[in-house]
Structure formats: C-alpha cells, structure tokens
Design an enzyme around this catalytic site. Structure first.
Site, PDB file in Angstrom:
ATOM      1  CB  SER A  27      17.786 -21.618 -24.237  1.00 16.12           C
ATOM      2  OG  SER A  27      17.936 -21.263 -22.711  1.00 16.12           O
ATOM      3  CE1 TYR A  37      13.123 -23.960 -21.389  1.00 15.08           C
ATOM      4  CE2 TYR A  37      15.269 -23.038 -21.394  1.00 15.08           C
ATOM      5  CZ  TYR A  37      14.421 -23.441 -21.168  1.00 15.08           C
ATOM      6  OH  TYR A  37      13.636 -21.368 -22.814  1.00 15.08           O
TER       7      TYR A  37
END
Ligand code: NAD
Length: 261
Positions: free
Chosen positions: A143, A156
């Site tokens: 990401s 995350y």
C-alpha cells in the site's frame, strides 16, 4: 497471453483487488487458484473465470492467518493446478481507531492477516517453487501505507511496512532458486475495504464523508483520482511476466502520485 502455461494462486480473491487480478491472470492464460476465507465468494469467482476463459480455475477456502489452513489449502491448490508459479498474497483487512484506543485484539488481527498471512503463504509457495526447480514470482499486496503513515491506521501501517521488509527478505533468499519477490503498493482503490472506511474516518476525524474522499484519500494525488483495479491488474501481470531477476525486492507504487519515491 503473457502468462500462458503458468499457475497462479491469489489470496483474498473473492472480491475487490484480488478478484480483479485473478481474473486478469486467467485472461493472460494462467490457471488460477482463487483463495479466500469466503468460500462461496471464491467459488463464484472461479465459476465466472471458467465461463470467461479457457484455463483452469479452482476455489479454495483459506484463512491466511492460520498455518494449518494455509498449508492444507495451498497443498490442495498445488495438486489441482499442478504447480505454483505465481503467488499474489493479497488478503487484507482494515481496522481504524486512534492508537491510544486501539485494542490489542484488533492489532493482532490486522497483523495476523497481513503479516502472518504474507509469511505463511510465501513460505508454502517458496517450498514448492524450490522443490519443483521452476522458480517463480511472489507478489505481496502492499500500500502507500508501506511507505507513509496516516492517522488512525497504526496496525495497518505497521503491517504494510512489514510486508516491504518481507518482500526484500524473500527476494534475497529466493534469488538462487529463481524466485522473484515484489510488493505492489496501491493508493486508494474504491473497494469494500475503502467504502467501509469513509464514514468511519469522517466520524473519527470530525469531517464530512466528501472531505474524507477529497482530502484524506485523494488530496495528495496528482489528479484527484482513485487507483483502479484494472491499473493494479496490469501491474501484477507485468511483474508476474517479468523475465529475469533484474526486477526483484521492489515496491511498485501505483497511486496517481499519492506517494512518490
Ligand atoms: P476487500 O475487502 O474488497 O477484499 C479483501 C478480501 O480478503 C475479501 O475477499 C476477504 O474475504 C479476504 N480476506 C480477509 N481476511 C482473510 C483471511 N484471513 N484469509 C483469507 N482471505 C481473507 O479489499 P481490497 O480493497 O480488495 O484489498 C485487497 C488488498 O489490497 C488488501 O491487502 C489491502 O490492504 C490492499 N490495499 C487496498 C487498497 C484499497 O484502497 N482498497 C489500497 C492499498 C492496498
């Protein structure tokens, strides 16, 4: 047909990014294993792929955070597909909360799906790639949060940064077996994972949902656009088909310029 004769296993492939990439792999001639916690969803995708493309597509139920589940599901997939040449470790979840309120259980859950999942699926795939002598390609779904942090996403961000390290470790140890490893690092893509976050972020940041989209999600891009699953499928095919060890251990950021290296 850039992946003719190859077998690919994609985790988290019942929906979203994984589903789009698994379907694109099949379009390029690969046999595909559609792995997901959600067996019914995986079966639907496998059926769609079989209807649209000539190659083999099978569904397997897998909890990427469980060693026994990963090993048994991957062993079944390898038996049915004949080999594993490409792994896309993509399954993921998002839990947002300010760090000081983040429960340890939620932290463990996010880390387990992304990081334990990445390790367990890569280890099983590498064992097969080494044993077969065929080498292969291991892709992790990173990401922009493999490179930057955002508020309320501590687990995350930590997990996605961890996958960057795991990519480099696999690239180092895999090279002598002809195994390449790369990280695909998308900006915001409008999947279920992101739709869920819009109202949650609005409540936590005290702004409107429109502001979450315009400012938080897309404010740093060059053109105010979401990244698409088609952009990610094209990137995954390019990396999977790449012919040499020249391109390994990298994070390929596909984010409309949200993060520039
Ligand atoms: P999604 O929620 O649409 O799909 C995730 C899939 O993973 C679902 O099918 C779900 O059932 C599966 N899954 C969840 N936990 C699992 C487990 N323990 N074992 C097996 N499968 C499991 O999400 P998405 O947006 O397609 O995200 C896919 C990946 O892309 C994730 O790793 C996510 O972090 C990453 N990513 C997404 C975005 C985005 O903006 N959507 C951006 C960057 C990275």
């Amino acid at each position: 047909m850039r992946l003719e004769g190859k077998s690919a296993l994609v985790t988290g492939a019942a929906t979203g990014i994984g589903r789009a990439i698994a379907t694109a792999f099949a379009r390029e001639g690969a046999s595909v294993g559609i792995a997901d916690l959600n067996l019914e969803g995986a079966q639907t995708v496998a059926k769609e792929v079989r209807n649209q493309h000539s190659g083999k597509a099978i569904a397997v139920q897998m909890d990427v955070s469980s060693e026994s589940s990963v090993e048994s599901a991957m062993s079944r997939a390898i038996t049915e597909l004949g080999s594993i040449d490409i792994l896309l470790s993509n399954a993921g979840i998002q839990i947002i909360s300010p760090l000081i309120e983040f429960s340890f259980a939620d932290w463990q859950n996010v880390i387990a799906v992304h990081l334990h999942g990445g390790f367990l699926t890569a280890r099983t795939a590498m064992r097969e790639m080494v044993a077969s002598g065929r080498g292969g390609c291991i892709l992790f779904m990173g990401s922009i949060h493999s490179h930057i942090a955002s508020k309320n996403k501590s687990a995350y961000v930590a997990a996605k940064h961890g996958l960057s390290g795991l990519t480099k470790a696999v690239a180092q140890e895999g090279a002598r077996h002809g195994i390449r490893a790369n990280l695909i690092s998308p900006g915001f893509v409008r999947t279920a994972l992101v739709e869920k976050q819009i109202p949650e972020q609005a409540a936590q940041l005290g702004i409107t949902e429109e502001e979450v989209v315009k400012k938080v999600m897309l404010g740093a891009t060059v053109d105010g656009e979401f990244t698409s699953v088609a952009d990610l499928a094209e990137t995954a095919i390019f990396l999977a088909a790449f012919p040499s060890l020249a391109l390994t251990g990298q994070s390929i950021v596909v984010s409309h310029g949200h993060f520039m290296q």
